[in-house]
Design a protein around this motif. Structure first.
Motif, PDB file in Angstrom:
ATOM      1  N   GLU A   1      35.783  34.826  49.588  1.00 57.52           N
ATOM      2  CA  GLU A   1      36.771  33.750  49.673  1.00 57.52           C
ATOM      3  C   GLU A   1      38.130  34.194  49.145  1.00 57.52           C
ATOM      4  OE1 GLU A   1      35.575  30.016  48.041  1.00 57.52           O
ATOM      5  OE2 GLU A   1      33.688  29.967  49.157  1.00 57.52           O
ATOM      6  N   MET A   2      38.143  34.882  48.016  1.00 53.23           N
ATOM      7  CA  MET A   2      39.415  35.345  47.464  1.00 53.23           C
ATOM      8  C   MET A   2      40.035  36.412  48.357  1.00 53.23           C
ATOM      9  SD  MET A   2      40.376  36.867  43.676  1.00 53.23           S
ATOM     10  CE  MET A   2      40.155  35.330  42.787  1.00 53.23           C
ATOM     11  N   CYS A   3      39.200  37.282  48.917  1.00 50.43           N
ATOM     12  CA  CYS A   3      39.717  38.312  49.823  1.00 50.43           C
ATOM     13  C   CYS A   3      40.370  37.692  51.052  1.00 50.43           C
ATOM     14  CB  CYS A   3      38.592  39.254  50.255  1.00 50.43           C
ATOM     15  SG  CYS A   3      38.012  40.363  48.959  1.00 50.43           S
ATOM     16  N   GLN A   4      39.809  36.595  51.538  1.00 48.95           N
ATOM     17  CA  GLN A   4      40.376  35.928  52.704  1.00 48.95           C
ATOM     18  C   GLN A   4      41.660  35.180  52.359  1.00 48.95           C
ATOM     19  OE1 GLN A   4      39.504  36.104  55.938  1.00 48.95           O
ATOM     20  NE2 GLN A   4      37.978  37.626  55.348  1.00 48.95           N
ATOM     21  N   LYS A   5      41.703  34.581  51.185  1.00 51.48           N
ATOM     22  CA  LYS A   5      42.857  33.757  50.811  1.00 51.48           C
ATOM     23  C   LYS A   5      44.063  34.596  50.411  1.00 51.48           C
ATOM     24  CE  LYS A   5      44.258  29.893  47.864  1.00 51.48           C
ATOM     25  NZ  LYS A   5      43.813  28.861  46.897  1.00 51.48           N
TER      26      LYS A   5
ATOM     27  N   ARG B   1      31.595  34.152  43.599  1.00 53.50           N
ATOM     28  CA  ARG B   1      32.297  33.116  44.363  1.00 53.50           C
ATOM     29  C   ARG B   1      32.800  32.021  43.431  1.00 53.50           C
ATOM     30  NH1 ARG B   1      28.142  29.600  47.115  1.00 53.50           N
ATOM     31  NH2 ARG B   1      28.069  28.935  44.927  1.00 53.50           N
ATOM     32  N   ASP B   2      31.949  31.562  42.525  1.00 48.78           N
ATOM     33  CA  ASP B   2      32.339  30.469  41.637  1.00 48.78           C
ATOM     34  C   ASP B   2      33.385  30.920  40.616  1.00 48.78           C
ATOM     35  OD1 ASP B   2      30.597  28.878  43.017  1.00 48.78           O
ATOM     36  OD2 ASP B   2      28.993  28.976  41.525  1.00 48.78           O
ATOM     37  N   TYR B   3      33.251  32.138  40.118  1.00 46.73           N
ATOM     38  CA  TYR B   3      34.271  32.668  39.203  1.00 46.73           C
ATOM     39  C   TYR B   3      35.613  32.778  39.923  1.00 46.73           C
ATOM     40  CZ  TYR B   3      36.816  35.791  36.084  1.00 46.73           C
ATOM     41  OH  TYR B   3      37.781  36.341  35.269  1.00 46.73           O
ATOM     42  N   ASP B   4      35.596  33.340  41.124  1.00 44.09           N
ATOM     43  CA  ASP B   4      36.836  33.487  41.893  1.00 44.09           C
ATOM     44  C   ASP B   4      37.477  32.132  42.176  1.00 44.09           C
ATOM     45  OD1 ASP B   4      36.494  36.208  41.938  1.00 44.09           O
ATOM     46  OD2 ASP B   4      35.878  36.327  44.041  1.00 44.09           O
ATOM     47  N   ARG B   5      36.663  31.141  42.477  1.00 43.87           N
ATOM     48  CA  ARG B   5      37.213  29.810  42.755  1.00 43.87           C
ATOM     49  C   ARG B   5      37.945  29.265  41.537  1.00 43.87           C
ATOM     50  NH1 ARG B   5      32.158  26.929  46.068  1.00 43.87           N
ATOM     51  NH2 ARG B   5      32.602  27.904  48.105  1.00 43.87           N
ATOM     52  N   GLU B   6      37.383  29.486  40.363  1.00 40.87           N
ATOM     53  CA  GLU B   6      38.043  29.012  39.149  1.00 40.87           C
ATOM     54  C   GLU B   6      39.329  29.792  38.898  1.00 40.87           C
ATOM     55  OE1 GLU B   6      38.987  26.824  35.876  1.00 40.87           O
ATOM     56  OE2 GLU B   6      37.520  26.410  37.455  1.00 40.87           O
ATOM     57  N   VAL B   7      39.303  31.093  39.164  1.00 37.90           N
ATOM     58  CA  VAL B   7      40.526  31.898  39.026  1.00 37.90           C
ATOM     59  C   VAL B   7      41.599  31.375  39.978  1.00 37.90           C
ATOM     60  CG1 VAL B   7      41.538  34.188  39.379  1.00 37.90           C
ATOM     61  CG2 VAL B   7      39.317  33.967  38.234  1.00 37.90           C
TER      62      VAL B   7
END
Length: 286
Positions: free
Chosen positions: A128-132, A98-104
């Motif tokens: 989160e990234m899958c939803q966004k 989750r935190d890595y994806d947020r930074e990406v």
């Protein structure tokens, strides 16, 4: 104009070939009204020889390259999470993802993208990234088939004495290789090209189990290599044809579902076997 974000770890020749095939298909018009707006790589420059070669390809196409190493991002926390996951406890690694994806996502925030393509991206994407993002992934197996890397898929095909194989493009979910399929194609693992190789494998299995064949021969096994060559011959046209179908509006992604041009939900994916069978194999310079 269909704007595409391209995700890859850039770990091998296949990752470079996939990018080249799609880029050239856009330039030639085979994929209409589309552009690759950026390429994201989960390895930094200098991290590995293979990903550096991938970066050189991106540079040669004059595409924006965004890099962010998954290996060095909170490395101790990541390693602990992976250790816990191997014991059946996934909470820590899910939090790290989750935190890595947020930074990406923060680093990619300036881009306005319609479609995100994972092509040789060796990370599991979090919820989160899958939803966004509308993310699609190329997987070297038919819907409902083996999961994992292409190597793992082929060994499962051999173990199961599979009569057919294939590839699919599917929506990305946090559950590995379980998203709804957009498209797929299939090919037979029987016939004059394959039967002698199966017979050779069966002879070997009379004296030692498959895991020993795998350990001793690995990717040099003739049947393994034949299946891989056939997979690649299908995968390149599949990803080009799929992105082309999205660009032309033949299929679309709406509310995390695959729909037809008339808006009906497409169950089970769009079978492109016949279309891909009519295409000539795309030549790639190595």
């Amino acid at each position: 104009m269909l704007s595409i974000g391209w995700f890859s770890t850039g770990r091998d020749q296949a990752a470079r070939d996939l990018l080249q095939v799609v880029y050239r298909s856009i330039c030639s018009g085979e994929i209409p009204e589309s552009e690759i707006s950026f390429v994201f790589c989960s390895r930094n420059r200098g991290e590995s020889t293979e990903s550096d070669l991938f970066a050189e390809i991106v540079d040669s196409f004059k595409l924006p390259l965004v890099t962010f190493s998954s290996a060095t991002f909170q490395a101790e926390r990541r390693e602990k999470g992976l250790q816990e996951e191997r014991k059946g406890r996934s909470k820590l690694i899910q939090q790290w993802r989750r935190d890595y994806d947020r930074e990406v996502m923060r680093r990619l925030g300036e881009y306005d993208i319609h479609l995100y393509v994972l092509a040789g991206y060796m990370l599991i994407v979090g919820e989160e990234m899958c939803q966004k993002y509308d993310l699609i992934n190329l997987h070297p197996a038919l819907p409902g088939g083996p999961k994992g890397t292409w190597q793992e898929v082929i060994w499962q095909l051999l173990e199961n004495r599979a009569s057919e194989a294939g590839a699919m493009i599917h929506l990305v979910t946090p559950e590995l290789d379980q998203g709804s399929p957009l498209t797929f194609c299939r090919f037979s693992l029987r016939g004059e090209d394959f039967d002698p190789l199966w017979q050779d494998l069966e002879k070997k299995l009379q004296v030692r189990p498959l895991h020993e064949v795998r350990e001793q021969e690995g990717e040099t096994n003739l049947l393994f290599r034949k299946i891989r060559r056939q997979e690649l011959a299908q995968e390149f046209p599949l990803i080009v044809t799929t992105i082309g179908a999205l660009a032309r509006g033949e299929i679309a992604i709406k509310n995390k579902q695959v729909v037809t041009s008339s808006g009906e939900v497409l169950q089970g994916g769009y079978d492109l076997t016949e279309k891909i069978g009519q295409k000539s194999i795309i030549n790639i310079s190595h």
